[in-house]
Design a protein around this motif. Structure first.
Motif, PDB file in Angstrom:
ATOM      1  N   ASP A   1      48.398-105.459  39.792  1.00  0.00           N
ATOM      2  CA  ASP A   1      47.231-104.593  39.637  1.00  0.00           C
ATOM      3  C   ASP A   1      47.276-103.731  38.387  1.00  0.00           C
ATOM      4  N   LEU A   2      48.385-103.756  37.669  1.00  0.00           N
ATOM      5  CA  LEU A   2      48.524-102.948  36.465  1.00  0.00           C
ATOM      6  C   LEU A   2      49.170-103.788  35.369  1.00  0.00           C
ATOM      7  N   PRO A   3      48.894-103.465  34.109  1.00  0.00           N
ATOM      8  CA  PRO A   3      49.540-104.205  33.016  1.00  0.00           C
ATOM      9  C   PRO A   3      51.053-104.008  33.048  1.00  0.00           C
ATOM     10  N   SER A   4      51.772-104.942  32.486  1.00  0.00           N
ATOM     11  CA  SER A   4      53.224-104.814  32.405  1.00  0.00           C
ATOM     12  C   SER A   4      53.646-103.936  31.228  1.00  0.00           C
ATOM     13  N   PHE A   5      52.741-103.741  30.263  1.00  0.00           N
ATOM     14  CA  PHE A   5      53.052-103.026  29.025  1.00  0.00           C
ATOM     15  C   PHE A   5      51.899-102.067  28.739  1.00  0.00           C
ATOM     16  N   VAL A   6      52.172-100.757  28.831  1.00  0.00           N
ATOM     17  CA  VAL A   6      51.149 -99.727  28.655  1.00  0.00           C
ATOM     18  C   VAL A   6      51.536 -98.820  27.493  1.00  0.00           C
ATOM     19  N   VAL A   7      50.528 -98.409  26.715  1.00  0.00           N
ATOM     20  CA  VAL A   7      50.735 -97.548  25.546  1.00  0.00           C
ATOM     21  C   VAL A   7      49.861 -96.300  25.673  1.00  0.00           C
ATOM     22  N   MET A   8      50.420 -95.142  25.327  1.00  0.00           N
ATOM     23  CA  MET A   8      49.639 -93.912  25.275  1.00  0.00           C
ATOM     24  C   MET A   8      49.967 -93.161  23.989  1.00  0.00           C
ATOM     25  N   VAL A   9      48.945 -92.579  23.373  1.00  0.00           N
ATOM     26  CA  VAL A   9      49.105 -91.819  22.128  1.00  0.00           C
ATOM     27  C   VAL A   9      48.601 -90.402  22.384  1.00  0.00           C
ATOM     28  N   THR A  10      49.402 -89.398  22.027  1.00  0.00           N
ATOM     29  CA  THR A  10      48.977 -88.011  22.218  1.00  0.00           C
ATOM     30  C   THR A  10      47.642 -87.767  21.523  1.00  0.00           C
ATOM     31  N   LYS A  11      46.730 -87.125  22.227  1.00  0.00           N
ATOM     32  CA  LYS A  11      45.382 -86.913  21.719  1.00  0.00           C
ATOM     33  C   LYS A  11      45.346 -85.803  20.679  1.00  0.00           C
TER      34      LYS A  11
END
Length: 375
Positions: A206-216
């Motif tokens: 149900d979720l990607p295996s590889f997630v990316v987040m960048v500080t806003k």
């Protein structure tokens, strides 16, 4: 050799087979097959070869066991915290007492040894040594030196490994960051998360295996999507970027008036058409598209759940700090990364820009550390 799908025949690649495994080919390169594999892809070729050879001679039941002398692997998930721009190590964890003693003195020729200067310092008439203005102290049983900029990090000194020998031949940010993400200074290689997804697969449907987040809202050295891309691997291994907006993942939600049941019917019909086409063409891009449609459908339900922090107790925010309540901050992303890891997302990467402090470093680095240290 043989015909390729899109053009003329693909030539055979003849490598020297003067290892004990193969004979019969001469090499203009002067490399053995093992030698070539050892230099290919930063040595990943030789690792893959060794793994394949071991698999041929190892009973199936024993192939997943650790090699003799090596501890059993324990890591299940990775949260990769990437401080983009390059934190000043001599102000954080690389204590230089001699530099403090020599503060203000000219850089001696015995250190520079005629090396070229960067464009930023090439016109300087003077090259004085500068010690860190911050106080250092030793922490934990290991006695690790950490500056007073990182009071929270210093409390877990014995859980950290400081590698101070890393370097790259690249002098600029772009090649250096690309190297850190992919193992190559040149664009086009798969990123770490993409390789892990390709090699190990997903633990969550149900979720990607590889997630990316960048500080806003952070400036500084630019970040581009190829840094978490799949390179020459299938596109389904790209990192999926989560954003601090009402739509955490772009283009995920259905248009107004389309409910979940209708969406399911549409996807089923599209998949039937793709399967017909797949039987005729064997196009891997179609397989990727089918997988992405299914993942997007599942994520429509899972993403709102994982990004809703309302079920977190007050004790969590006492750990991460009040910034964790503000979507898009480093602290909020760090908390979200933990929630993703708890749901078996294998690789989560956080990028925090703004560490390229050429001016007013004492003030700017304090701000960066306040944003990141506690979380």
């Amino acid at each position: 050799g043989g015909p390729s799908a899109t053009g003329p025949p693909i030539p055979n690649l003849h490598f020297p087979m003067n290892s004990p495994l193969c004979t019969g080919f001469d090499s203009p390169l002067g490399l053995s097959r093992r030698g070539f594999l050892n230099t290919f892809g930063m040595g990943l070729g030789s690792i893959a070869l060794a793994d394949m050879l071991k698999a041929e001679t190892t009973p199936i039941a024993d192939r997943r066991s650790p090699a003799e002398g090596h501890p059993a692997p324990k890591a299940k998930r990775v949260i990769f915290l990437f401080q983009a721009g390059g934190p000043s190590q001599i102000d954080l964890f690389d204590h230089k007492p001699q530099l403090l003693k020599d503060h203000g003195k000219e850089l001696p020729d015995s250190i520079r040894k005629g090396q070229r200067l960067t464009a930023m310092s090439g016109n300087q008439a003077s090259l004085p040594l500068v010690g860190s203005p911050f106080k250092f102290a030793q922490h934990g049983d290991s006695g690790a030196w950490i500056s007073d900029l990182l009071p929270h990090t210093s409390k877990i000194a014995d859980d950290l490994c400081f590698v101070k020998s890393m370097h790259t031949e690249a002098i600029n940010h772009g090649p250096g960051v690309t190297f850190m993400q992919t193992g190559s200074q040149f664009p086009g290689r798969p990123s770490i998360g993409a390789w892990l997804d390709y090699g190990l697969g997903s633990m969550n449907n149900d979720l990607p295996s590889f997630v990316v987040m960048v500080t806003k809202g952070k400036g500084g050295q630019p970040l581009v999507s190829r840094l978490w891309g799949s390179g020459f691997l299938p596109g389904k291994h790209d990192g999926v970027r989560f954003r601090a907006d009402k739509d955490a993942v772009l283009y995920l939600n259905s248009p107004d008036g389309i409910d979940r049941a209708n969406r399911r019917k549409v996807l089923d019909k599209i998949q039937e058409l793709h399967q017909i086409q797949l039987e005729n063409t064997s196009d891997p891009a179609l397989e990727t598209r089918i997988a992405q449609y299914e993942m997007a459908f599942n994520m429509q339900k899972s993403i709102p759940d994982v990004t809703d922090l309302s079920d977190e107790p007050e004790s969590t925010f006492e750990l991460y700090g009040e910034d964790a309540r503000k979507p898009g901050t480093y602290a909020a992303n760090a908390l979200l990364a933990r929630r993703l890891a708890e749901r078996d997302v294998r690789f989560i990467q956080l990028y925090h820009q703004g560490w390229d402090q050429h001016g007013n470093l004492p003030k700017a680095i304090r701000t960066q550390c306040r944003e990141t240290d506690r979380a």
